[in-house]
Design an enzyme around this catalytic site. Structure first.
Site, PDB file in Angstrom:
ATOM      1  N   GLY A  43      -1.965   4.352   7.003  1.00  0.00           N
ATOM      2  CA  GLY A  43      -0.655   3.729   7.202  1.00  0.00           C
ATOM      3  C   GLY A  43       0.399   4.818   7.191  1.00  0.00           C
TER       4      GLY A  43
ATOM      5  NE  ARG B 298       7.329   5.541  -0.546  1.00  0.00           N
ATOM      6  CZ  ARG B 298       7.173   6.771  -0.947  1.00  0.00           C
ATOM      7  NH1 ARG B 298       8.097   7.671  -0.695  1.00  0.00           N
ATOM      8  NH2 ARG B 298       6.090   7.134  -1.585  1.00  0.00           N
TER       9      ARG B 298
ATOM     10  CE1 TYR C  51       5.612   2.694  -6.044  1.00  0.00           C
ATOM     11  CE2 TYR C  51       6.659   3.300  -3.978  1.00  0.00           C
ATOM     12  CZ  TYR C  51       5.873   2.443  -4.710  1.00  0.00           C
ATOM     13  OH  TYR C  51       5.350   1.338  -4.104  1.00  0.00           O
TER      14      TYR C  51
ATOM     15  CB  CYS D  33      25.632  -3.997  -9.132  1.00  0.00           C
ATOM     16  SG  CYS D  33      24.318  -5.211  -8.902  1.00  0.00           S
TER      17      CYS D  33
END
Ligand code: LLP
Length: 423
Positions: free
Chosen positions: A280, A317, A321, A347
């Site tokens: 992917g 991401r 992570y 926020c």
């Protein structure tokens, strides 16, 4: 600061282009934030992977969870790829591009009855089961439908892929697949079911893996398993080794498909099965950027902030992570480097695209490109703070196409209504 320059995203007279189109032109036509993809990148990576394994009987199934824009899916499909779908929704999207279900794999650690039925109705090449319960469930649904399901069983090879814990999937502690130690016994038991035909063994050990060893280790284990099963009379037609091939976001030096092939082909040769791959990120990650405009800048006594119009809702991401995405200006103007947090309008303190990052000093209205955003970008976008998800644009040489428009405020209200009786 460093500038990333590739054949696909390159500076031309100090202005960043995607193939033959300037990102400034795309901003003028489509606004920001916006995802911009290079079609040539997708095609080149597919061909690179395909050619690396040309010596073995193999088939690529693009893992569409990485980027399920219909045109991205269709680009790979038209190049000859199959599609790995992880839900009824992804299967539906694959059908929408006209994909033949015989070129689809149905994956997922927890499929519902409806999803399994959908896979069976369309006769997908294989449904990949992740537990004994699931194989029995598939068997009973297939029986109800008067069909025999082609299934693969996902084995957890218990190897450490040495990647971020959230995207490591092949350790015994992870929820995926069946236990390696009991795989032979379980697979043989499942092969005796009346309405399931076990045609494959499947693994997927994690994502963004940059070293070859975990793949070699798990492929050796699975090839041994396949040999043992065949000795017991069960012929395995497909060995699906999943995806997970890492890419460069910052300074990682991943292996190339050719290096992976050199290490794995001799092991694959020991068995007579078709090898399936589900890349992917490798096929899409460095083929996309998230284009964003600087809204404001500000500094306090110890920090500089660059506030941009893209947020964690567009690219999650970095927030979840702490993933590194390189950020660089669309126009190189020679201004001095500063260290700044590049943050979005949401926020939350967790809403950042980069932290303590060296970047050329910028001002309101400047455009920035958040690099390597072609995989797990738009697919993980959300409407938090009632933000509209961004458009997706594909560049093909000197032309760009808005393949998915920016959401409107009406989209945010999809089928939501005021119920008079409640008020
Ligand atoms: N096959 C299976 C069964 C998978 O679960 C995955 C990814 C793939 C193939 C494709 O893996 P790839 O080649 O893209 O590494 N959201 C995370 C990544 C999660 C990957 C989940 N499974 C991220 O943003 O890094």
């Amino acid at each position: 600061m460093k500038f990333f320059d590739s054949e696909y995203f390159t500076y031309n007279s100090n202005e960043l282009f995607c193939e033959g189109v300037s990102l400034t032109a795309i901003k003028e036509g489509a606004g920001t934030p916006a995802y911009v993809y290079s079609k040539k990148f997708f095609a080149d990576r597919y061909t690179e992977f395909e050619q690396a394994f040309s010596k073995v009987n193999h088939k690529i199934f693009y893992a569409t969870k990485a980027n399920f824009n219909l045109n991205v899916m269709k680009t790979f499909y038209d190049l000859g790829s199959g599609i790995d779908v992880n839900s009824g929704g992804e299967l539906y999207r694959a059908l929408k591009i006209g994909a033949d279900p015989k070129r689809m794999l149905l994956t997922g650690v927890g499929k519902t009855k409806d999803e399994i039925k959908l896979g069976l109705e369309h006769d997908v090449l294989m449904i990949k089961a992740e537990s004994v319960d699931e194989v029995y469930f598939i068997n009973s649904i297939a029986k109800e439908m008067g069909k025999t399901a082609s299934a693969a069983i996902r084995v957890n090879p218990d190897v450490d892929p040495l990647t971020h814990p959230y995207i490591s999937t092949g350790l015994a502690e992870n929820k995926f697949g069946i236990e390696s130690a009991r795989a032979e016994e379980i697979i043989l038991e499942c092969s005796r079911l009346s309405n399931v035909k076990i045609t494959g063994i499947d693994i997927h050990i994690g994502s963004q893996i940059t070293s070859i060893n975990p793949f070699v280790e798990s492929v050796i284990k699975m090839v041994e398993l396949i040999k043992r099963l065949e000795l017991k009379g069960l012929k395995i037609e497909h060995f699906d080794m999943g995806g997970g091939f890492g890419i460069t976001y910052n300074d990682e030096i991943p292996f190339s498909p050719k290096e992976l092939a050199d290490a794995l082909i001799p092991i694959f040769m020991q068995v007579d099965c078709q090898i399936l791959f589900e890349p992917g990120r490798f096929l899409t990650g460095n083929g996309g950027v998230l284009l964003t405009e600087v809204l404001f800048t500000k500094s306090n006594s110890n920090k500089n902030f660059v506030i941009v119009d893209a947020a964690m809702t567009d690219l999650l991401r970095p927030s979840i992570y702490k993933a590194y995405h390189h950020v660089q200006p669309v126009i190189k103007n020679g201004s001095k480097d500063i260290t700044a947090d590049i943050v979005g309008p949401v926020c939350e303190s967790g809403d950042f695209l980069a932290k303590n990052r060296e970047i050329s000093e910028c001002k309101m209205g400047d455009l920035l490109a958040v690099m390597s955003a072609g995989a797990y970008g738009m697919v993980m976008a959300s409407n938090y703070n009632a933000r509209r998800r961004p458009p997706e644009i594909i560049v093909d040489k000197n032309k760009y196409y808005i393949c998915r428009a920016r959401e409107t405020y009406e989209h945010l209200l999809y089928d939501e209504k005021i119920i008079d009786e409640l008020h």
